[in-house]
Scaffold this active site. Structure first.
Site, PDB file in Angstrom:
ATOM      1  N   ASP A 357       0.930  -0.946   0.416  1.00 48.56           N
ATOM      2  CA  ASP A 357      -0.086   0.226   0.018  1.00 48.56           C
ATOM      3  C   ASP A 357       1.115   1.507   0.228  1.00 48.56           C
ATOM      4  O   ASP A 357       1.897   0.968  -0.346  1.00 48.56           O
ATOM      5  CB  ASP A 357      -0.948   0.267   1.353  1.00 48.56           C
ATOM      6  N   ASP A 358      -0.050   2.429   0.197  1.00 46.44           N
ATOM      7  CA  ASP A 358       1.306   3.569   0.284  1.00 46.44           C
ATOM      8  C   ASP A 358       2.378   3.532   1.741  1.00 46.44           C
ATOM      9  O   ASP A 358       2.960   2.651   2.152  1.00 46.44           O
ATOM     10  CB  ASP A 358       0.197   4.508   1.274  1.00 46.44           C
ATOM     11  N   ARG A 434      -5.917  16.203   3.231  1.00 47.66           N
ATOM     12  CA  ARG A 434      -5.279  14.995   3.751  1.00 47.66           C
ATOM     13  C   ARG A 434      -3.870  15.661   3.051  1.00 47.66           C
ATOM     14  O   ARG A 434      -3.129  14.800   2.446  1.00 47.66           O
ATOM     15  CB  ARG A 434      -5.308  14.108   2.902  1.00 47.66           C
ATOM     16  N   LYS A 467      -3.772  -1.104  -6.645  1.00 47.75           N
ATOM     17  CA  LYS A 467      -4.761  -0.510  -5.886  1.00 47.75           C
ATOM     18  C   LYS A 467      -4.769   1.167  -6.385  1.00 47.75           C
ATOM     19  O   LYS A 467      -3.853   1.654  -5.470  1.00 47.75           O
ATOM     20  CB  LYS A 467      -4.737  -0.909  -4.514  1.00 47.75           C
ATOM     21  N   TRP A 468      -5.601   1.785  -6.855  1.00 47.32           N
ATOM     22  CA  TRP A 468      -5.821   3.523  -7.249  1.00 47.32           C
ATOM     23  C   TRP A 468      -6.700   3.449  -6.493  1.00 47.32           C
ATOM     24  O   TRP A 468      -7.538   4.043  -6.419  1.00 47.32           O
ATOM     25  CB  TRP A 468      -6.558   3.066  -7.992  1.00 47.32           C
ATOM     26  N   ASP A 469      -6.418   4.985  -6.013  1.00 45.77           N
ATOM     27  CA  ASP A 469      -7.153   5.929  -4.315  1.00 45.77           C
ATOM     28  C   ASP A 469      -6.778   7.241  -5.012  1.00 45.77           C
ATOM     29  O   ASP A 469      -6.652   7.421  -5.984  1.00 45.77           O
ATOM     30  CB  ASP A 469      -5.729   5.423  -2.832  1.00 45.77           C
ATOM     31  N   ASN A 471      -7.623  10.754  -2.527  1.00 45.14           N
ATOM     32  CA  ASN A 471      -7.956  10.982  -1.452  1.00 45.14           C
ATOM     33  C   ASN A 471      -8.472  12.190  -0.916  1.00 45.14           C
ATOM     34  O   ASN A 471      -8.532  12.708   0.484  1.00 45.14           O
ATOM     35  CB  ASN A 471      -6.851  10.681  -0.390  1.00 45.14           C
ATOM     36  N   CYS A 517      -9.740   2.719  -5.182  1.00 51.93           N
ATOM     37  CA  CYS A 517     -10.448   2.895  -4.218  1.00 51.93           C
ATOM     38  C   CYS A 517     -10.600   4.546  -3.672  1.00 51.93           C
ATOM     39  O   CYS A 517      -9.841   5.332  -4.851  1.00 51.93           O
ATOM     40  CB  CYS A 517      -9.090   2.954  -3.200  1.00 51.93           C
ATOM     41  N   ASP A 539     -12.891   2.353   4.360  1.00 52.53           N
ATOM     42  CA  ASP A 539     -11.634   2.771   5.333  1.00 52.53           C
ATOM     43  C   ASP A 539     -12.296   1.604   6.092  1.00 52.53           C
ATOM     44  O   ASP A 539     -11.577   1.667   7.209  1.00 52.53           O
ATOM     45  CB  ASP A 539     -11.623   3.418   5.283  1.00 52.53           C
TER      46      ASP A 539
HETATM   47  C1  DGJ Z   1      -6.725   5.497   1.653  1.00 59.26           C
HETATM   48  C2  DGJ Z   1      -7.193   3.959   1.599  1.00 59.26           C
HETATM   49  O1  DGJ Z   1      -8.607   3.336   1.537  1.00 59.26           O
HETATM   50  C3  DGJ Z   1      -6.439   3.056   2.303  1.00 59.26           C
HETATM   51  O2  DGJ Z   1      -7.039   1.432   2.167  1.00 59.26           O
HETATM   52  C4  DGJ Z   1      -4.951   3.052   1.961  1.00 59.26           C
HETATM   53  O3  DGJ Z   1      -4.759   2.835   0.750  1.00 59.26           O
HETATM   54  C5  DGJ Z   1      -4.815   4.632   1.925  1.00 59.26           C
HETATM   55  N1  DGJ Z   1      -5.385   6.055   1.745  1.00 59.26           N
HETATM   56  C6  DGJ Z   1      -3.426   4.591   2.139  1.00 59.26           C
HETATM   57  O4  DGJ Z   1      -3.211   6.170   2.065  1.00 59.26           O
END
Ligand code: DGJ
Length: 725
Positions: A357-358, A434, A467-469, A471, A517, A539
């Site tokens: 992940d990140d 964020r 996994k493409w986020d 935020n 995501c 989350d």
């Molecule tokens: C938000 C995602 O929903 C989490 O699962 C994770 O990937 C974090 N971002 C990482 O910054």
């Protein structure tokens, strides 16, 4: 034939398996909606005072009162409109008149925008209208998916004149329904409590469900349903609507002066504008409508089947990988040693994909820095990304990686080099969320830079999964790249940039599975489902919250796309019980894990191993089976949820099978017995529960399996019935 035109009635009829949709050409120019659903009774609209009529037309026919297929702003229909277009003279009044039609098999692509795929029996009707003054052609595309009782619609506007026109409101579906004795169901929420179910009666006036956030959002989902007041899971008429789009949207419902209801689904009027230059064409996204006369449950099942068949991409892997995701276990604190340890341990217990992940790139040690710097952090992965990924693969695990391409931290090399590559309104500062800003995807240079950077960083890396986020939401929505007069187009153009980037990834990495995501399920919409195999549902991985989030999601979206992880149960007493609950909840969708497997107790790891073995037995049933909801956690104090997945025409099982789940969030002293009725196909057949080994007659299951509520919180039970030969 799904679509026909009756020349004597001048009526188009669109037929699906269980519904009919009709509209007629009146006075050779207007499109009057006739009916939708099973009820073919036409409404005779009386003439009301204060209703304008069109010059040189029948004075008793007013656009203000009659049912319409597409409502133009400013032309005497005072209800909510489908289109507001500012023309060459500066006003926004339009009269698009009927010109002709075409019926063809399949459908047309919508350039640059995700859309549903044509099936074998799909047909499309294109109806052309023309606004003489502005010399603009409007084409309404109705695509019929007979098998799924779905009709979709989008439109194009072609500017054939010599002056530009500006679209200021665009709604892709306009449906006029007789009467207003309906409820509206919508899915609202926040991060991380997405898609709670709300059902309220319609009232006289305008009611809106919308996103102004530049994403379909956690807060309000684009899906709505209009239901008969007494409709239930299994009975009554339900009209469902959704939008194949991931940005700002508007679902607008209006009960008018005559007591009829108008539903509009589209881009709306607050966060959308688009200039169509002479010789250019605007393509709207697609919205869909679905009809069921057998309640909400049937609507969901049809919608699920449609999404599986016509929306989500084809599977990359035969089995959905059971991922071990590093986020909740490590957050940003990752390195090669820990991650290889995860991979080696995870594979022993049946997991088959490590998702890093990140935290793997730039100076990404916390959320304050590094976003945008898509090069490997060599302090964490000293041998580079390719070598690290190869080592993961050597363990037998597949390799997944996290990205968030649309974003940048001010503390990043990318931002320092290109501060003008972010969305911002000239003369103002952009707000952080964020600790990040949003890249200006209206700017082709930014898109090209991102493609080039990922191509370099991912060169020869054996990636199986991305996994493409996403935020944060969009504020100060201005583009330094676009001229002042196009600043109100940024929301829409940004979205086109997002789709371009997705398309690029899909073509560049055709064998990679994408999980979408957005801080969990903040872009849980049909466009993202058309671009990614599954979506991180939320989350929030706490069992009780997930019960509600997943139940709400299931109203409109299938388990097929619902990514569900079991997170660390050890923080709590009774961890094995807690693990079981989380697992039973996670079996509402596609299973994965999110825990520090190197520190996990042996009992838990052993349990996980058998959980995955069981999951593999039922994966196909969950993925492609039919969902029957029995109890809604939104409708009882204990927040009990009960549902089952049953073999469908899509599942691979030979014998009928049913996976039944009972989940009780809150304990109760007052115990009560609840009957869970399972509609099996044969009342005289014997069904064996593969979990307990008990046998039941079909008739017993139809009458109902009894379960007593528990005094304990987080109580669950599961049955897997298989019909015996
Ligand atoms: C938000 C995602 O929903 C989490 O699962 C994770 O990937 C974090 N971002 C990482 O910054």
């Amino acid at each position: 034939m799904a679509i026909t035109f009756d020349t004597s009635l001048k009526r188009f009829l669109l037929k699906t398996k269980n519904s009919e949709y009709a509209f007629s050409i009146v006075y050779d120019k207007f499109l009057k909606h006739d009916f939708y659903g099973k009820n073919k009774e036409e409404i005779k609209v009386p003439y009301y005072s204060f209703s304008p009529y069109v010059e040189n037309s029948d004075p008793w026919y007013s656009l203000a009162d009659n049912m319409s297929e597409f409502a133009f702003f400013g032309s005497g229909d005072f209800r909510c409109s489908s289109l507001r277009m500012r023309g060459k003279n500066g006003d926004s009044c339009t009269y698009f008149e009927y010109r002709g039609y075409e019926i063809f098999d399949g459908r047309k692509n919508i350039p640059g925008i995700p859309f549903s795929r044509a099936q074998e029996d799909t047909e499309t009707l294109a109806v052309e209208l023309f606004d003489d003054l502005n010399q603009c052609k409007l084409t309404l595309y109705y695509t019929v998916f007979p098998e799924y009782d779905i009709i979709s619609r989008y439109f194009t506007i072609e500017n054939m004149g010599e002056c530009e026109v500006k679209l200021e409101k665009a709604m892709c579906i306009n449906l006029d329904l007789p009467g207003h004795s309906y409820d509206m169901l919508s899915l609202y929420g926040l991060h991380p409590y997405e898609r709670s179910v709300q059902r309220v009666p319609l009232f006289h006036g305008n009611q809106r469900v919308m996103s102004r956030r530049g994403a379909s959002s956690h807060q309000m989902n684009p899906f709505i349903a209009i239901l008969d007041r007494d409709a239930t899971e299994n009975n009554g008429e339900v009209f469902g609507f959704n939008f194949v789009y991931s940005g700002c949207f508007l679902d607008e419902v209006e009960v008018d002066h005559a007591g009829n209801t108008r539903v509009g689904i589209g881009l709306g009027d607050e966060n959308f504008a688009y200039t169509v230059e002479p010789g250019r064409c605007f393509n709207s996204p697609e919205a869909i409508m679905i009809y069921s006369s057998n309640g909400l449950g049937e609507m969901s099942r049809k919608m699920h089947a449609f999404i599986r068949a016509a929306i989500v991409p084809k599977e990359v892997f035969a089995q959905r990988p059971v991922v071990l995701n590093t986020w909740e276990a490590c957050y940003f604190d990752i390195n090669e040693e820990i991650l290889l340890g995860f991979a080696k341990e995870g594979i022993q217990y049946g997991m088959d994909m490590l998702v890093m992940d990140d935290g793997w790139f730039g100076k990404r040690n916390n959320e304050r820095a590094g976003l945008g710097d898509w090069y490997t952090n060599l302090e964490k992965l000293p041998d580079g990304l390719r070598n690290f990924a190869c080592k993961v693969k050597e363990t037998g695990m597949k390799f997944g990686i996290w990205i968030e391409p649309e974003m940048v931290n001010p503390d990043s090399d990318l931002y320092r080099a290109h501060p003008d590559w972010c969305l911002v309104c000239k003369g103002r500062k952009g707000s952080l969320s964020r600790e990040q800003l949003v890249l200006d995807l209206c700017n082709p240079e930014v898109l090209e830079y991102l493609k080039k950077t990922f191509r370099q960083t991912f060169a020869d890396v054996p990636i199986d999964y991305i996994k493409w986020d996403f935020n944060r939401h969009l504020s100060e929505v201005g583009s330094p790249y676009l001229p002042p007069k196009q600043q109100d187009e940024v929301f829409y153009r940004f979205q086109l940039g997002v789709y371009e980037l997705y398309d690029w990834f899909i073509h560049e990495y055709p064998n990679v599975m994408i999980e979408n995501c957005s801080g969990g399920g903040g872009r849980y919409d049909l466009a993202m489902m058309a671009l990614s195999t599954q979506i991180w549902t939320s989350d929030n991985t706490l069992g009780p919250d997930r019960v509600k989030i997943q139940y709400g999601s299931s109203i409109a979206y299938p388990a097929y796309v619902m990514s569900c992880h079991v997170s660390d149960p050890e923080l709590h007493e009774g961890f094995l019980e807690r693990l079981k609950y989380k697992y039973h909840v996670a079996l509402g969708g596609m299973l994965g894990y999110e825990l520090n497997i190197l520190k996990t107790k042996q009992e838990i790891k052993d349990e996980i191993k058998s959980q995955i073995v069981f999951y593999r037995k039922v994966e196909d049933l969950i993925k492609r089976g039919d969902l029957y909801r029995l109890i809604s956690p939104f409708e009882n104090e204990q927040e009990i949820s009960a549902y089952y997945y049953k073999t469908s025409s899509e599942t691979s099982e030979k014998n009928e099978r049913i996976l039944l789940s009972f989940l009780q969030n809150k304990g109760t002293r007052e115990k009560k017995e609840i009957l869970l009725q399972v509609a099996v196909s044969e009342k005289d057949a014997i069904y064996m529960d593969e979990i307990s080994g008990e046998e039941f007659k079909g008739s017993e299951l139809i009458t109902g399996i009894a379960i007593t509520t528990s005094e304990k919180n987080e109580f669950s039970k599961m049955w897997l019935f298989t019909k015996k030969e």
